[in-house]
Design a protein around this motif. Sequence first.
Motif, PDB file in Angstrom:
ATOM      1  N   SER A  79       0.802  -1.232   0.000  1.00 18.32           N
ATOM      2  CA  SER A  79       0.000   0.000   0.000  1.00 18.32           C
ATOM      3  C   SER A  79       0.834   1.281   0.000  1.00 18.32           C
ATOM      4  O   SER A  79       0.612   2.156  -0.845  1.00 18.32           O
ATOM      5  N   PRO A  80       1.820   1.451   0.894  1.00 17.06           N
ATOM      6  CA  PRO A  80       2.589   2.701   0.846  1.00 17.06           C
ATOM      7  C   PRO A  80       3.447   2.820  -0.414  1.00 17.06           C
ATOM      8  O   PRO A  80       3.678   3.921  -0.906  1.00 17.06           O
ATOM      9  N   HIS A  81       3.900   1.702  -0.958  1.00 16.46           N
ATOM     10  CA  HIS A  81       4.734   1.750  -2.155  1.00 16.46           C
ATOM     11  C   HIS A  81       3.931   2.178  -3.381  1.00 16.46           C
ATOM     12  O   HIS A  81       4.463   2.853  -4.262  1.00 16.46           O
ATOM     13  N   LEU A  82       2.677   1.797  -3.458  1.00 13.59           N
ATOM     14  CA  LEU A  82       1.848   2.226  -4.578  1.00 13.59           C
ATOM     15  C   LEU A  82       1.603   3.736  -4.532  1.00 13.59           C
ATOM     16  O   LEU A  82       1.556   4.391  -5.567  1.00 13.59           O
ATOM     17  N   GLY A  84       3.744   5.876  -3.342  1.00 11.91           N
ATOM     18  CA  GLY A  84       5.014   6.453  -3.791  1.00 11.91           C
ATOM     19  C   GLY A  84       5.158   6.398  -5.300  1.00 11.91           C
ATOM     20  O   GLY A  84       5.687   7.325  -5.914  1.00 11.91           O
ATOM     21  N   LEU A  85       4.684   5.315  -5.924  1.00  9.12           N
ATOM     22  CA  LEU A  85       4.734   5.203  -7.380  1.00  9.12           C
ATOM     23  C   LEU A  85       3.862   6.272  -8.024  1.00  9.12           C
ATOM     24  O   LEU A  85       4.264   6.904  -8.994  1.00  9.12           O
ATOM     25  N   LYS A  86       2.680   6.489  -7.463  1.00  9.75           N
ATOM     26  CA  LYS A  86       1.782   7.524  -7.993  1.00  9.75           C
ATOM     27  C   LYS A  86       2.440   8.894  -7.888  1.00  9.75           C
ATOM     28  O   LYS A  86       2.403   9.684  -8.844  1.00  9.75           O
ATOM     29  N   ASN A  87       3.059   9.191  -6.750  1.00 11.25           N
ATOM     30  CA  ASN A  87       3.724  10.485  -6.574  1.00 11.25           C
ATOM     31  C   ASN A  87       4.894  10.643  -7.546  1.00 11.25           C
ATOM     32  O   ASN A  87       5.118  11.720  -8.092  1.00 11.25           O
ATOM     33  N   PHE A  88       5.638   9.564  -7.778  1.00  6.73           N
ATOM     34  CA  PHE A  88       6.766   9.608  -8.706  1.00  6.73           C
ATOM     35  C   PHE A  88       6.295   9.902 -10.124  1.00  6.73           C
ATOM     36  O   PHE A  88       6.866  10.734 -10.827  1.00  6.73           O
ATOM     37  N   ILE A  89       5.231   9.234 -10.534  1.00  5.94           N
ATOM     38  CA  ILE A  89       4.732   9.418 -11.898  1.00  5.94           C
ATOM     39  C   ILE A  89       4.216  10.837 -12.098  1.00  5.94           C
ATOM     40  O   ILE A  89       4.543  11.495 -13.085  1.00  5.94           O
ATOM     41  N   THR A  90       3.431  11.326 -11.152  1.00  2.00           N
ATOM     42  CA  THR A  90       2.863  12.660 -11.332  1.00  2.00           C
ATOM     43  C   THR A  90       3.917  13.761 -11.197  1.00  2.00           C
ATOM     44  O   THR A  90       3.781  14.818 -11.796  1.00  2.00           O
ATOM     45  N   ALA A  91       4.982  13.540 -10.434  1.00  2.90           N
ATOM     46  CA  ALA A  91       6.002  14.570 -10.258  1.00  2.90           C
ATOM     47  C   ALA A  91       7.015  14.591 -11.399  1.00  2.90           C
ATOM     48  O   ALA A  91       7.554  15.643 -11.721  1.00  2.90           O
ATOM     49  N   ASN A  92       7.302  13.449 -12.020  1.00  2.01           N
ATOM     50  CA  ASN A  92       8.385  13.380 -12.991  1.00  2.01           C
ATOM     51  C   ASN A  92       7.945  13.362 -14.443  1.00  2.01           C
ATOM     52  O   ASN A  92       8.780  13.491 -15.326  1.00  2.01           O
TER      53      ASN A  92
END
Length: 110
Positions: A79-82, A84-92
């Motif tokens: 759950s926390p890793h997903l 983080g993936l969402k934040n990475f995609i939207t930020a980069n």
Amino acid sequence: MDPQQSIETGNWVALAAYMGFSFFVGFAIGFAVKTFLKIMFFVVGTILLVLFVLQYNGMIDVNWASFEGSYNALIAWISPHLGGLKNFITANLSSAAMAGMGLFLGLRRR
């Protein structure tokens, strides 16, 4: 090439180049996730089916409480890793909307 013409002819590569890198990355992630989930569900389903049959025939005794504990631990870890993936995609990615559309089409594509 016109985007509508690319869609009509099924030329997804030309459409992805027209839409941009974010769309392509989203599409690739969606396609990879869809393929991975299909394989994973088949393997897990086959294993569970074999366990059910073996337990029904009395060949083994399965500790289902242990499986439930492992499943809950896995969900708590993922759950926390997903997020983080969402934040990475939207930020980069330069265009999160195009990446979201690519992800949707990648998951939907046959």
